[in-house]
Design a protein around this motif. Sequence first.
Motif, PDB file in Angstrom:
ATOM      1  N   THR A   1      83.791  -5.079  38.535  1.00 41.30           N
ATOM      2  CA  THR A   1      85.039  -4.360  38.816  1.00 41.30           C
ATOM      3  C   THR A   1      85.923  -4.296  37.578  1.00 41.30           C
ATOM      4  N   VAL A   2      85.974  -5.399  36.817  1.00 40.97           N
ATOM      5  CA  VAL A   2      86.801  -5.439  35.603  1.00 40.97           C
ATOM      6  C   VAL A   2      86.282  -4.441  34.572  1.00 40.97           C
ATOM      7  N   ASN A   3      84.990  -4.481  34.306  1.00 43.45           N
ATOM      8  CA  ASN A   3      84.407  -3.590  33.297  1.00 43.45           C
ATOM      9  C   ASN A   3      84.558  -2.129  33.688  1.00 43.45           C
ATOM     10  N   PHE A   4      84.391  -1.851  34.967  1.00 41.47           N
ATOM     11  CA  PHE A   4      84.499  -0.461  35.402  1.00 41.47           C
ATOM     12  C   PHE A   4      85.925   0.054  35.220  1.00 41.47           C
ATOM     13  N   LEU A   5      86.917  -0.718  35.631  1.00 42.44           N
ATOM     14  CA  LEU A   5      88.305  -0.256  35.528  1.00 42.44           C
ATOM     15  C   LEU A   5      88.694   0.016  34.077  1.00 42.44           C
ATOM     16  N   ASN A   6      88.368  -0.909  33.203  1.00 43.34           N
ATOM     17  CA  ASN A   6      88.744  -0.728  31.794  1.00 43.34           C
ATOM     18  C   ASN A   6      88.061   0.487  31.183  1.00 43.34           C
TER      19      ASN A   6
END
Length: 833
Positions: free
Chosen positions: A275-280
């Motif tokens: 989720t973190v990698n996708f948002l950034n």
Amino acid sequence: MIPENDAKVGRNDSQKDNKYGSFALFDIEHFLRRILKNWYWFVFVLLIGYIISWVYGKYYAQNIYSSDLSLSVSNNTSSYFTPNQSINFIWGQSGNQDGMYLKKMLLSRSHNEFLVKELDLFVNYSTKGVIKSTYIDKTDSPIFLQIDKKHLQQINYAITLIPKGRDSYEVILPEEGQSTNLYNYEVEGFQTVSAYNRPANKIIRINEWYNSPNLRFRLLKNPETPRIKVDNIIVRLSSVNQSVNEIVSTIGVDFDKEIGTIMIINKKGFNLNSTVNFLNKSVTELQKKRLADKNIVNKNTDMYLQTNLNNIRKKLDSSAAVLNYLKTSEKLYNIKDRDEKSLDKIKDLEAKKADIISKITSLNSIKSTIQAQDFDKMISTNAAGFEDGFFTASVTELKALYTKKREMATIYRPNSEPIKEVNRLIDEARAGASGTLRNYYTKYYDEISKIDSQVSEANSDLNSYPEKERKYLDAERGYNMIEATYNSLLSRQNEAQMKVATNQSDITVIDPAKNLGQSPIGPNVKAIKMAIMGGLLLFPLLFILIGEVLDNKIRNIKELLSATKIPLLGVIGNNSNENMLTVLEQPKSSVSEAFRGIRASIRFLMEHNKEDGKGKTILVTSSIGGEGKTYVSINLASVIGLSDKKTILLGMDLRKPKIFGDFKIDNKYGISNYLTGEVELEQIINKTKIPNLDVATSGPIPPNPSELLMSERNIRFIEELKEKYDFIIIDSPPVGLVADSYELMKYSDANIYVVRHEYTEKYMLKMITEKYHNEEIDHLGLIYNDYNTKQGYGYGYGYGYGYGYGYFDEDKNYKEPLLIRIRNKVQTIFNKK
């Protein structure tokens, strides 16, 4: 309930209502008691539910994580490709319009499809323990799986990779499930291939391609050391469309309540790092797209100006060549007595005219772009020498409206009202843009007219020059005008290029998404546990409820009396004796005492019908067999006989003789023989242990019992017995099976109807109730039989169904129910007896 002296108590003309005999469909009191009685089933299913929920939470529940990113959207830019207040107002939107536009961008298919392809999000990683599988992020895997997009691939197919050391992995495929319907990532569609055997397991090294009819991929080593160690990696491919839909469904976009230009983007998933990698990555790509949208107009302007500069450059070179020729061939470069003042004035005026003509040319380009609806080639209004917010808004409206019209054209017909409305809005927006351009056309042409007038005045001062000198001056003026146009275009090109170089995205990340060890937001194991346990609790509850609704037996004395309005003579408890002679063999029991109470109640029932010198006839009947009619008859006769009243018990249930067995009497001759004239009266009367109690049994079962009971001989038989006995107790046939008893009731002084607890069906009482309230039957009373004292119903009707506390013989083995013991304990503590 002891009946009042009036035998018709509870009956009058106004009460002849067909509601008598109607019972409630559902007995809430009995339902609750039934639940308490079956408490162990609820404890059992609660235990089962707890075990199931514990196993689910421990081994099967997939944690759901959430990460957030906040960003700021600035509103200090205006572009043909950025939404504005006007268009959003038209379509019913409000608030932060740039934010709404970006929200749609973030949730759009095109944006997320780009991310799926860019980040290979169609490749899903997980690892499996003994029982539970756990999703992992790509960065948590020691290797990456890279597919060959030119090769057909099987999606939703588990590819297990087992480390074998030295950068090698064993590829293990499922034992079955290989499909002939494979996915093509280049065209994003499925294709069918011929059948093939299951691909064999194989050990491959890093960067080595794995080939099979349904897969082609290679493994790449993760350049970073994963934070976790896994014993296996399970990879599943999914289609692009499937991946996009799953991602969009897990994204949430909201706005700060205090500052509307701040957006909060949320992403949920089974792995926090994912989720973190996708948002950034999503916001980074959005910033790039946003900056490209802002620069496209300036880049179009730069290209447009460069094309014009190239054309003007050719004209400038040609004009310079003509001027040089005149200088060298005609020797006119040193004209005497030049009027420099007039020449400088003309030069300035013609430079201004050249600039305005250049602006008009840009206006023509903008106008043609609008007419062709080719907004992607739109140039900046700065090239036309103006900045107009209304014009920019109109163009943006036109672009949005044309897009809206294309979408609506797939749904509505060309002449439909929605299409007409969008066409009207397009005409309004086009008229607004065209009106703005006309204003600038008028302004520029007016300025050119003024300049031409001023140039004419200046030219009058040069008419005195000879022809050759005027020819040179005209060439020089032409060169200066072209040069001024070139410099004007070059200045505007530099301005457009400067904007492209200095432009920045209007999206600023405030707080990027980070892995801070956030706890999972789901699943709500406690809620699921409660749902599982509550759901299982419904099974026994539903089972009991259905049983209660379908149960049509009499269980409640209050409901019985409320429905029938028939007097209650007494309540008899459960018979613990081996035979029916309870009063004789257990005289101190609560049941015997109950019969004594009934004996007293019957006197009130018959008190209105006193006839000196004649005995009283008491008829006992019930709905069907098995309700205790004979049991009540025997013990009622016994208790009356023991009261020093001469009593005879008649077994007139000729179809089912019973009485003789308990009194140990030979049933060879009985009432049936007497009524047929085979024997005399004295032959059928039998003595018992009780001096004042005689018994006449039924005798052999006759072929015509109804005719015998209705015969005149039977009536005379009863009348004759009234002369000899104080009480005649008739054990008659059940009224629910035959009508014999109704005829006999006409000659009886009291009628007893036996209802058995949890045995008699409610509907069976409807006929006797109707006859009673229609005054077809008089002197009727109920006896409630086989009442279970352990259930703890305390209604206060007679004896034998409460708690004796040592008063009766059976009380020595009596144990109070748990709820009663708890109640008594609480009363003791608070001194409330």
